[in-house]
Design an enzyme around this catalytic site. Sequence first.
Site, PDB file in Angstrom:
ATOM      1  N   ASP A 436       0.851  -1.196   0.000  1.00  0.00           N
ATOM      2  CA  ASP A 436       0.000   0.000   0.000  1.00  0.00           C
ATOM      3  C   ASP A 436       0.887   1.248   0.000  1.00  0.00           C
ATOM      4  O   ASP A 436       2.107   1.158   0.157  1.00  0.00           O
ATOM      5  CB  ASP A 436      -0.886  -0.050   1.257  1.00  0.00           C
ATOM      6  CG  ASP A 436      -1.941   1.033   1.264  1.00  0.00           C
ATOM      7  OD1 ASP A 436      -2.281   1.541   0.186  1.00  0.00           O
ATOM      8  OD2 ASP A 436      -2.430   1.382   2.362  1.00  0.00           O
ATOM      9  N   GLU A 439       2.687   5.089  -3.928  1.00  0.00           N
ATOM     10  CA  GLU A 439       2.684   6.054  -5.067  1.00  0.00           C
ATOM     11  C   GLU A 439       3.936   6.905  -5.123  1.00  0.00           C
ATOM     12  O   GLU A 439       4.264   7.329  -6.237  1.00  0.00           O
ATOM     13  CB  GLU A 439       1.460   6.985  -4.943  1.00  0.00           C
ATOM     14  CG  GLU A 439       0.129   6.305  -5.084  1.00  0.00           C
ATOM     15  CD  GLU A 439      -0.246   5.435  -3.895  1.00  0.00           C
ATOM     16  OE1 GLU A 439       0.171   5.773  -2.777  1.00  0.00           O
ATOM     17  OE2 GLU A 439      -0.919   4.434  -4.111  1.00  0.00           O
ATOM     18  N   ASP A 515      -9.197   4.021  -2.068  1.00  0.00           N
ATOM     19  CA  ASP A 515     -10.097   4.500  -1.015  1.00  0.00           C
ATOM     20  C   ASP A 515     -11.344   5.194  -1.572  1.00  0.00           C
ATOM     21  O   ASP A 515     -11.398   6.416  -1.716  1.00  0.00           O
ATOM     22  CB  ASP A 515      -9.327   5.455  -0.086  1.00  0.00           C
ATOM     23  CG  ASP A 515      -8.141   4.753   0.570  1.00  0.00           C
ATOM     24  OD1 ASP A 515      -8.054   3.506   0.459  1.00  0.00           O
ATOM     25  OD2 ASP A 515      -7.308   5.451   1.176  1.00  0.00           O
TER      26      ASP A 515
HETATM   27  C1  GLC Z   1      -4.707   3.366   2.816  1.00  0.00           C
HETATM   28  C2  GLC Z   1      -5.242   2.185   2.013  1.00  0.00           C
HETATM   29  C3  GLC Z   1      -6.327   1.502   2.806  1.00  0.00           C
HETATM   30  C4  GLC Z   1      -5.780   1.073   4.153  1.00  0.00           C
HETATM   31  C5  GLC Z   1      -5.209   2.259   4.895  1.00  0.00           C
HETATM   32  C6  GLC Z   1      -4.502   1.837   6.169  1.00  0.00           C
HETATM   33  O1  GLC Z   1      -5.683   4.336   2.954  1.00  0.00           O
HETATM   34  O2  GLC Z   1      -5.688   2.576   0.761  1.00  0.00           O
HETATM   35  O3  GLC Z   1      -6.813   0.390   2.093  1.00  0.00           O
HETATM   36  O4  GLC Z   1      -6.792   0.491   4.906  1.00  0.00           O
HETATM   37  O5  GLC Z   1      -4.265   2.939   4.090  1.00  0.00           O
HETATM   38  O6  GLC Z   1      -3.489   0.949   5.920  1.00  0.00           O
END
Ligand code: GLC
Length: 794
Positions: A436, A439, A515
């Site tokens: 995650d 980017e 998200d």
């Molecule tokens: C980011 C991700 C989400 C995750 C969060 C905490 O917002 O896109 O899916 O739950 O981080 O890790």
Amino acid sequence: MNLLAMFGAVSPGLVARGAWHHVRTALRAASNAPGAPRGFDWLDEAWRQLRAETPASPSLTPLRGVAFARAVSPTDAELGLDGRTVRVTALADDVVLFEAGPPHAYAASTDGFPGAGLALEDGLAALTLRTKAVTLTVAKDTGALRVEAGGAVVADDVEFLSAASGVGFRARVGDGATFHGLGERAAAFDLSGGRYTLWNTDPALYRRGDDPLYLSIPFLVAQAGGRATGFFFDNPHRAQVDVGASERGRLEWLVHGGALRLFVVTGTPAEVLERYTALTGRARLPPLWALGFHQSRHSYFPQACVLEVAKAFRRRRIPCDVLHLDIHHMDGYRSFTWHPRDFAEPRALTAELHALGFKALAIVDPGIKVEPGYRVYDEGVARGAFLRWPDGAPFVGPVWPGDCHFPDFSSPEVRAWWGGQYRGLLDDGVDAFWNDMNEVALITVPVGAQLPGALRHDAEGKGASHDELHNLYGQLMAKASVDGLEALRPQARGVVLTRSGWAGVQRHAMHWTGDNHSTWDDLRLSLQMVLNLGLSGVAFTGPDTGGFSGGPSPELFARWMQLSSFFPFFRVHSVLGSPDQEPWAFGDEVEAIARAAIEQRYRLLPYLYTAAWQTTRTGAPVVRPMSFGFPGDARFAGVDDQFLVGDALLVAPVLERGATSRRVLLPEGPWFELATGARHDGGGRVEVPAPLEVVPVFVRGGAVVPRWNVQQYVGEGVHELELLVAPAPGEHESLLYEDDGMTRGGPFRVTRFTVRGRELERSTLEGTYQPPSVPVRVLAVDALPLRHELDAGA
Ligand code: GLC
């Protein structure tokens, strides 16, 4: 749900750090600015950096004027345009590459293309370059280029653009065309009339129209009159694509640096995807369990809570294969650690999950906390693994754990080191991973800071700035992860889920669309996004079902479960602080509907797995736009509220609140309703009942849909293979792919079914795999008798 709730994981200290980050980074950037400014110049530069705005489009000038050409090999020609040389290569009859300048370090490989003959004719007013499928005509006086294929002009007035600040092209693609692809866009399936930026960004929650998002793909498919033309601009710099926004039917693609490297691909949509994925690489086949249902939340903790959820699935007999561990499983959000109190016994947790038939999937973020004594930090520093400023100082940016350094995944040594970090979690029994914030996302106030463009990357030893490699960061992280997993467990198929990516990300990871919100529009958007991602080569994707931010109504959750149950990646996930979002959280009726949707998916697993395998062979997505399957049928141009899954199924999900029926546009038939067997001639519009418990699904006449008994998880036990046959006049083929569902490169078998009217035949097309013997039940979707020669257990 507002930002504050989302950032429940953020301490006041992190907020302060997030605000200070802008100042600290501006000061560092000023110190690293070219020419090493001092005194007032330095302050001036720091102030400029602090106010730095999104870069404006580069102003590029077209390469116009007298054109000449010379053949340099049987497959290549050089085009002289305005004093510049553009090399034209026929990679295949239907793939032409235009190039000027050296390719970047991660350029798509053309190795699989032996080249095709490119004939050059020098006429009075025009130069003509011809393959067997494509004719390029260059006007000698203006240098403007026309591309013809299949008897139609697919791009006209093509002008290459160039300047010190970048490269690009313009073309007239025609008023009637629809445009698709570009990766992840919060937009309708037809991208016409929009401006899109290729610059991977965490939007900190998004809604329709927000752009850019986490994953950008520089590949656009124009479709008109049954033909498709793919434009693949293989250059990772920031780019802006105007898809008929300034002028209908006109495309303008501006890239902020680097070289011209434009592939033009022509054919049917399926052929164009086949070519594009031959250039950028095909998706890897996931293990079968990854196609099962995934349940997630930000976050299930402590570990007893994870087990409670697992047991609830089994108790309620709702099939589920994977439980996700979001950031709270870590010790203070440090990647590759366990929380000492909340996840004190990770091995006991994974063992219990495995005993219940679950896989555990854990999040791993790229930001490594700056903290001597934290092993990953110490090792990274010792190896010089982190991204640096030109003056050699490592870059610091705030994420969940506080100040972090970021590995330079463009270095092969760093990737190997990073890949090795997974050993501990694998040994602890974690089965799969979720990359995650890659980017890279920083947590700043105000939000939206990016890594500075001046940072230096290794770029496979060639050296590059972050400006050049920004869009590749997430993808290279996913590559490091999956390569590491497969080095550590060579027999197993590595499963990585990534948020960010670029052209070719499908080689390394599955993807989810980030998200979103719990709204009806996000439901519709999730389908539109999956369709465009599929046409960008990213087949294995899906949304946070039910919505990440907020809480869905019971009705919205039910409809979203029905839709997502046909997506290659099927997961429920929601933000910290949001209401419960397990399938049983919305009352008995919705629980039954969610169970039915998941059960239908598990019955269809052999069918979905075959579609997944086809993706790995041909690049055809699992979820296909109607216009992909039926490009010659103009009624389907841009249609994005119904879709195809694999070769045989058409799904018409309910996307509107309160709807109890659904109008469906059917291709030429016959088509059969999956639930009732009702036959439709096809070729028209039908209205079918769709009360809350029904999602309309149709089977194409002539198809064979393989189904299994429902399992609570993959591997629980298949004791029947059912072949659902949709009789139709003429002769039709369907395929079934089988293997053990988990071994990398293991034996497999492809079976071909042939339907002739009401007769079914089977033959083995490829492979030697012998699946466990189970009874085979053949039935017609319309329940009328069939003739076939398949014996039980054969
Ligand atoms: C980011 C991700 C989400 C995750 C969060 C905490 O917002 O896109 O899916 O739950 O981080 O890790």
